[in-house]
Design an enzyme around this catalytic site. Sequence first.
Site, short mmCIF file in Angstrom:
data_model
loop_
_atom_site.label_atom_id
_atom_site.label_comp_id
_atom_site.label_asym_id
_atom_site.label_seq_id
_atom_site.Cartn_x
_atom_site.Cartn_y
_atom_site.Cartn_z
N HIS A 381 0.82 -1.22 0.00
CA HIS A 381 0.00 0.00 0.00
C HIS A 381 0.85 1.27 0.00
O HIS A 381 1.72 1.46 0.85
CB HIS A 381 -0.91 -0.03 1.24
CG HIS A 381 -1.91 1.07 1.30
ND1 HIS A 381 -2.14 1.81 2.45
CD2 HIS A 381 -2.75 1.56 0.37
CE1 HIS A 381 -3.08 2.69 2.21
NE2 HIS A 381 -3.47 2.57 0.96
N GLU A 408 1.14 -0.37 -4.79
CA GLU A 408 0.04 0.55 -5.06
C GLU A 408 0.49 1.98 -4.80
O GLU A 408 1.12 2.26 -3.77
CB GLU A 408 -1.16 0.21 -4.17
CG GLU A 408 -2.42 1.01 -4.45
CD GLU A 408 -2.58 2.23 -3.54
OE1 GLU A 408 -3.46 3.06 -3.80
OE2 GLU A 408 -1.80 2.34 -2.56
N ASP A 410 -0.59 6.39 -5.66
CA ASP A 410 -1.66 7.32 -6.03
C ASP A 410 -1.11 8.35 -7.01
O ASP A 410 -0.01 8.89 -6.80
CB ASP A 410 -2.18 8.03 -4.78
CG ASP A 410 -2.64 7.03 -3.72
OD1 ASP A 410 -3.72 6.45 -3.90
OD2 ASP A 410 -1.91 6.84 -2.71
N HIS A 423 -1.18 11.01 -2.44
CA HIS A 423 -2.51 10.51 -2.08
C HIS A 423 -3.50 11.64 -1.84
O HIS A 423 -4.58 11.70 -2.45
CB HIS A 423 -2.43 9.62 -0.84
CG HIS A 423 -3.77 9.12 -0.39
ND1 HIS A 423 -4.57 9.82 0.50
CD2 HIS A 423 -4.47 8.01 -0.74
CE1 HIS A 423 -5.69 9.15 0.69
NE2 HIS A 423 -5.66 8.05 -0.05
#
Length: 625
Positions: A381, A408, A410, A423
């Site tokens: 994450h 992952e 953003d 993010h």
Amino acid sequence: MICIDFYDKETNMDKNQQTPKTNLLKKILHIYSKTLKIILRNILYLIAGQVILMGIAYFLLFPFINMIIDDTLRLTGYSYITAGNLFRFLVHPITILMLLLLFIVIGIFLTLDILFLITFFSLTEREQKLKVVMLAKLTIYRLFYCIKKGRMTALFTSWVLTVISSVPFLMFAVWRFRNFKYYMEETPSRYLFFGVFVLAIGMLLFLYFIGPYYYHSLLTERNGLLTVSRKDIRPHERRNLLISIGGWNTLLAAFLFLIYMFTMAMTAVLVSGFSDRLEATSTFIEVYDRMSVYLALVIFVFGITSNMALISYTFHRHRKLKINGHEEAEDFFKPAYSYKKIIYFLIITLFTINVYYFYQVVHNGSAFDYMNLQDVKVTSHRGYSHSVPENTLMAVTKAIAEKADYVEVDIRVTKDGELVLLHDPSLKRTTGYNKFIWEVPYEKVSQLDAGSWFGEEFAGTKIPTLKELFELAKGQVKINMDLKYRNDSEDLAKKVVALMKEYDMEKQCVITSTSIHCLKQVKEEDSDIRTGLITYGIYGGIIKNKAIDFFSMKASLVIKNTVNEAHKNGREVHVWTVNTKSEIERLKRIGVDNIITDNPAYVVKVLKNNESDKFLTTLLKIIKD
């Protein structure tokens, strides 16, 4: 008449002094001993030939299979294959045609391998001096001859002989690989029993009507194609042959299992010196998985080679029949001599194209990755937010080191259109600069400190661009990009897809978003890019939306029915953000496809605990004691 007799002069004994069972055992052991000698007689040539054939499979056959699978999924409208939609996928007309094509192509390769082994052992049995060029010519000539003479029967025979010869490989695959276990667990027991029963009957019918000597008899052109097993082999001799093959494969399985255990034990010895138990476990898991794949290939090659050696020896045992074809092989290649340059050019061109395609598959991801067969993947994450500042190159590097399947991140757009990893809409939390990202040009963003908020040791860490991420991660780890869509004026989807194409990252990346509109824009740019909707639930017709290949959901809201429904419709289920053992185990039980976590090393350990960790722990205890 061709006749198989398991009784020969070398094992001639007084029948009054031995029981039939003892006599049969000695005969079979004698056959095994002779078979081993044939295998070892020209072992270097044998290994070289099989290495070349496996190289052909590796560089030409496997990429072709990947391409066919990729095209089949695309043409049938499936993005994901599960037990829930497997039947519908298999009965689709396009799938049937593609499977027939694969049956023919793979069958031709299997025939090539089998005929190479028959030719090799035939020449070795007669103690002829092997000539590499003639061995190759005989093999290729016999390939064309047998396919022309036997047609589909020849290809079917190659498949069945391969299955019979691959019993140790199949046992290993069912025991070791989770994909096989999953389908066995998901398939109703009555269907599984029926499938095994039909397969067993099919094998017996093959052995009775066609027999393992099909190619040998076809090459000798005696008694037609289907009469060798029925008319020329007496019942008790046919029984003895089956016993020999069964015992041979049992011994092979035991021998190969010992090799496997020795390899794993040596791996455990090497990692036992690690002071960090988590590091030792992670390292062992990585080696365990990789070695299993290589060992599976070795077991397959070893199985088919040794079984064809046994079958060839028993065929030649009382036959002085010559399976030559040298003159025919030379005549077969004569017309090609005047076109040597053209043939060489075509071979080199074909090889180059396939190597390039294979490179693309390995570098950017494989079509097989689309066929998730219940091996739970782990996504790190925001890079590796457990112990490193999120959405930074340092976090991505950490995720790669911890063997995450995906990382992952953003993606947002700066004022001047640069794609960066961030993010929040605001820069305040991670940099202290109280501005929205779309209000700040990249030149200013690049000067901000995105590490000090997490810890003084990370002071000076920068917000990276998507270009920098691709340069770091290419060929290292798959990427899940969460596009923080704001409006069409930013052209977020278009810019991301364009950059993916520039870096050849289409198959190494998936794209997620809370906006279906954004996902549709991605599909408009490239329909093959896999996309996922970030949502709290699956509702209405959304499950069949063509812009969605998978769903990314809050873990606590996902139950077994959610996963089943998604799988039946060919969609994956990714869950976030999971960090506890009980939740990891629950999600694994209900069959989710991907777990997004802040601590991927811990999730990998829990997921593998039932297999690798227990094995490692036991070995470490033995070593330390």
